[in-house]
Design a protein around this motif. Structure first.
Motif, PDB file in Angstrom:
ATOM      1  N   HIS A   1      -2.826  -8.844  34.840  1.00 61.04           N
ATOM      2  CA  HIS A   1      -2.956  -7.401  34.942  1.00 61.04           C
ATOM      3  C   HIS A   1      -2.025  -7.049  35.913  1.00 61.04           C
ATOM      4  O   HIS A   1      -1.395  -5.984  35.800  1.00 61.04           O
ATOM      5  CB  HIS A   1      -4.494  -6.890  35.016  1.00 61.04           C
ATOM      6  N   ILE A   2      -2.183  -7.604  36.932  1.00 65.02           N
ATOM      7  CA  ILE A   2      -1.255  -7.128  38.308  1.00 65.02           C
ATOM      8  C   ILE A   2       0.053  -7.226  37.832  1.00 65.02           C
ATOM      9  O   ILE A   2       0.921  -6.344  38.111  1.00 65.02           O
ATOM     10  CB  ILE A   2      -1.550  -7.770  39.342  1.00 65.02           C
ATOM     11  N   LEU A   3       0.364  -8.525  37.198  1.00 65.71           N
ATOM     12  CA  LEU A   3       2.059  -8.461  36.885  1.00 65.71           C
ATOM     13  C   LEU A   3       2.282  -7.552  35.983  1.00 65.71           C
ATOM     14  O   LEU A   3       3.451  -7.015  35.940  1.00 65.71           O
ATOM     15  CB  LEU A   3       2.156  -9.874  36.390  1.00 65.71           C
TER      16      LEU A   3
ATOM     17  N   PRO B   1      -2.913   1.914  44.651  1.00 65.44           N
ATOM     18  CA  PRO B   1      -3.667   0.766  44.483  1.00 65.44           C
ATOM     19  C   PRO B   1      -3.900   0.439  42.724  1.00 65.44           C
ATOM     20  O   PRO B   1      -3.890   1.176  42.101  1.00 65.44           O
ATOM     21  CB  PRO B   1      -5.108   0.914  44.925  1.00 65.44           C
ATOM     22  N   ILE B   2      -4.025  -0.750  42.497  1.00 61.66           N
ATOM     23  CA  ILE B   2      -4.264  -1.130  41.082  1.00 61.66           C
ATOM     24  C   ILE B   2      -5.978  -1.494  40.806  1.00 61.66           C
ATOM     25  O   ILE B   2      -6.332  -2.305  41.575  1.00 61.66           O
ATOM     26  CB  ILE B   2      -3.568  -2.245  40.619  1.00 61.66           C
ATOM     27  N   PRO B   3      -6.578  -0.763  40.035  1.00 64.08           N
ATOM     28  CA  PRO B   3      -7.944  -1.255  39.945  1.00 64.08           C
ATOM     29  C   PRO B   3      -8.299  -2.476  39.181  1.00 64.08           C
ATOM     30  O   PRO B   3      -7.792  -2.667  38.110  1.00 64.08           O
ATOM     31  CB  PRO B   3      -8.584   0.109  39.162  1.00 64.08           C
TER      32      PRO B   3
ATOM     33  N   ILE C   1      -7.078  -2.956  44.237  1.00 67.65           N
ATOM     34  CA  ILE C   1      -6.107  -3.868  44.656  1.00 67.65           C
ATOM     35  C   ILE C   1      -4.883  -3.172  45.294  1.00 67.65           C
ATOM     36  O   ILE C   1      -4.110  -2.738  44.509  1.00 67.65           O
ATOM     37  CB  ILE C   1      -5.908  -5.220  44.000  1.00 67.65           C
ATOM     38  N   THR C   2      -4.594  -3.330  46.498  1.00 65.62           N
ATOM     39  CA  THR C   2      -3.097  -2.760  46.895  1.00 65.62           C
ATOM     40  C   THR C   2      -2.085  -3.837  46.996  1.00 65.62           C
ATOM     41  O   THR C   2      -2.115  -4.970  47.510  1.00 65.62           O
ATOM     42  CB  THR C   2      -3.247  -2.408  48.284  1.00 65.62           C
ATOM     43  N   ILE C   3      -0.795  -3.595  46.195  1.00 60.01           N
ATOM     44  CA  ILE C   3      -0.026  -4.617  46.006  1.00 60.01           C
ATOM     45  C   ILE C   3       1.198  -4.494  46.982  1.00 60.01           C
ATOM     46  O   ILE C   3       1.705  -3.290  47.080  1.00 60.01           O
ATOM     47  CB  ILE C   3       0.507  -4.786  44.608  1.00 60.01           C
TER      48      ILE C   3
END
Length: 563
Positions: free
Chosen positions: A196-198, A249-251, A257-259
């Motif tokens: 999901h982050i990617l 941030p990405i939930p 989450i901070t990338i």
């Protein structure tokens, strides 16, 4: 069925319409007597079939067919109707996408209906083949997770001699982007969260870059961006925009989450045929950015190239050195609080290089650590130092209360064979675990604190003491320090440089010693080189002093003479 009949001859149109209506009931025929009008109708309407005369007053039927295919207009089968026999022309029309080429004078109702049926089937098959081809091309050229270009397609498009900004821009740059601490996200939240982050990062990168920039996922958490522009410094503004775009941030479930990322930038020369060299340069720049603190970008330079050449050379030589056991252990005495008697010895590795002579740790340990070869080197040093200690203990009675301090890398904590190796070594040389102290650099401990805590606890269970080396330089949290079951703090030599001339340095040294004392830890001060240094260590109540004032590191035979 909706049909467009394009013919400038009214009698021919009427004859064709009669043939169509004779066999087809549900048919809607739209007529055009010029090519340009036909093109406008095709743009505005969806037809199932186009019957196209070749000879038209303004443009010929072949030009219409080419324009239809070039602009992807409509989705209709195309049949050519011609008043002349011309096999060459028929072949050209079929090659450009027509489904059939019919002569008007041989046309009958049955013949026309049969041709239309076959044409529609052929067109359907051709359309399905084209859709499948596009899908295969999409799969072959794009990363399945993020939808970005994959490495193959990226390299192909950048290397295209007539593409990617050539002849239209003054500067082309390659950016290599690596997410910081992505492994921790995967390990902590799972691979679904990592995916999901990617995907989110890929979407944000697409919003940052322009339409003609090329974005690629190289693999893992690594992305590449090729930029073509007129301004040589444009890539730096792109890097700044990337940092800003990634900041929100990405939930992940209930957690945000901070990338952050590190970016390396290299020039992409006009003559570049493949990306191999440019990627290496951008990779060097990216790791420089990480070394400077992460979440920043760095440009490639010749100095980075020199670093890379050294890394490759040392790495290659280290592999050979491990096989040949070219490493030598030197030993440096440690003295009690008043500098009167030896209470310990630190084992220090040196490399007896076959052509460069004796090398100090600064010449190779950074590469050994980076490449993971430090694990094998540590094992060689542990074995050699333990063997030497056992010999000294049997020869010199005064060794009974002396500890042997051995440096190890925190990489050992992830090696399943580390603890068994320690136990086997102790048993092999009949050593009391209390005689051994393992030293670990402070900055390495916090990189994977949970594992470090577990291994240190198990070492303590074996009776082996653990020391934190270079204390005060690693910026570790005191909350970490109080949870680690270590027994010794080694104050780094840098804190003695201005002692006793600088009052600030004296207060700082005393503060570090008092901090360790408050936690009931043994304090070793390294870098004692003068009587004044020793006097301050005595004044501030350090437990152990070590440095050139007493002795430089020596080979084993010189240690025996020193005793």
């Amino acid at each position: 069925m909706k049909v467009l009949l394009v013919d400038d001859d009214q009698l021919d149109r009427m004859a064709t319409k009669r043939l169509l209506k004779k066999s087809l009931n549900d048919i809607n025929i739209v007529e055009s007597d010029t090519g340009k009008n036909a093109v406008e109708m095709i743009k505005a309407n969806q037809f199932d079939l186009i019957l196209l005369d070749y000879n038209l007053p303004d443009i010929n039927g072949l030009d219409i067919l080419i324009e239809i295919n070039t602009d992807s207009l409509g989705n209709a089968a195309v049949l050519f109707l011609s008043g002349e026999e011309n096999e060459v022309l028929a072949k050209r029309c079929l090659e450009h996408g027509a489904q059939d080429f019919l002569q008007k004078k041989h046309l009958t109702s049955n013949h026309l209906i049969k041709a239309i049926t076959h044409a529609k089937l052929r067109h359907k098959n051709e359309h399905e083949l084209e859709v499948n081809r596009q899908k295969m091309q999409q799969l072959a050229e794009h990363d399945q997770l993020t939808g970005l270009l994959n490495r193959y397609a990226f390299e192909t498009r950048v290397a295209d001699k007539n593409g990617f900004g050539r002849r239209t821009v003054d500067s082309r740059s390659l950016m290599l982007l690596d997410l910081d601490n992505f492994k921790w996200i995967n390990d902590t939240f799972g691979h679904d969260a990592g995916d999901h982050i990617l995907k989110t990062v890929a979407q944000r990168l697409q919003h940052v870059c322009r339409e003609n920039d090329l974005i690629c996922r190289l693999g893992g958490d690594e992305f590449a961006i090729a930029i073509a522009c007129k301004d040589a410094d444009y890539s730096s503004s792109v890097a700044d925009r990337i940092f800003k775009r990634l900041k929100p941030p990405i939930p992940i479930g209930s957690i945000d989450i901070t990338i952050e990322c590190s970016i390396g930038i290299a020039d992409l020369p006009e003559e570049t045929v493949n990306l191999h060299e440019a990627l290496k340069q951008a990779d060097l720049a990216m790791y420089k950015a990480k070394a400077e603190g992460r979440n920043r970008f760095h440009y490639f330079s010749e100095s980075l190239q020199s670093i890379a050449i050294r890394r490759m050379s040392v790495h290659s030589d280290l592999r050979t050195a491990i096989k040949r056991e070219e490493f030598v252990v030197f030993y440096q005495p440690q003295f009690d609080s008043h500098g009167k008697s030896i209470i310990g010895i630190e084992a220090l590795v040196r490399w007896q290089h076959p052509s460069k002579g004796l090398l100090n740790p600064a010449d190779f340990l950074d590469i050994a650590e980076e490449t993971g070869l430090i694990v094998e080197i540590d094992k060689l040093v542990i074995s050699a130092a333990s063997k030497q200690y056992a010999q000294w203990k049997s020869q010199l009675p005064s060794f009974d209360n002396i500890k042997m301090a051995i440096n190890i890398s925190a990489r050992q904590f992830k090696d399943e064979g580390f603890l068994p190796t320690i136990q086997t070594t102790l048993e092999e040389f009949s050593l009391d675990p209390s005689n051994i102290e393992l030293e670990i650099v402070e900055s390495e401990l916090v990189q994977d604190f949970t594992i470090a805590l577990s291994v240190i606890n198990r070492l303590n269970d074996l009776g082996i003491a653990v020391a934190i080396d270079d204390f005060g330089t690693g910026y570790s949290s005191l909350s970490y320090l109080k949870r680690l079951n270590v027994q010794t703090l080694k104050v780094d030599r840098s804190f003695l440089e201005d002692v006793p001339t600088s009052e600030v340095s004296c207060r700082l040294l005393r503060g570090l010693i008092n901090l360790g004392k408050s936690m009931e830890l043994k304090i070793v001060v390294e870098g004692v080189e003068t009587q004044e240094h020793l006097n301050k260590c005595i004044e501030y109540d350090a437990d152990v002093s070590q440095g050139y004032f007493f002795a430089k590191p020596m080979i084993a035979s010189d240690i025996e003479k020193f005793f």
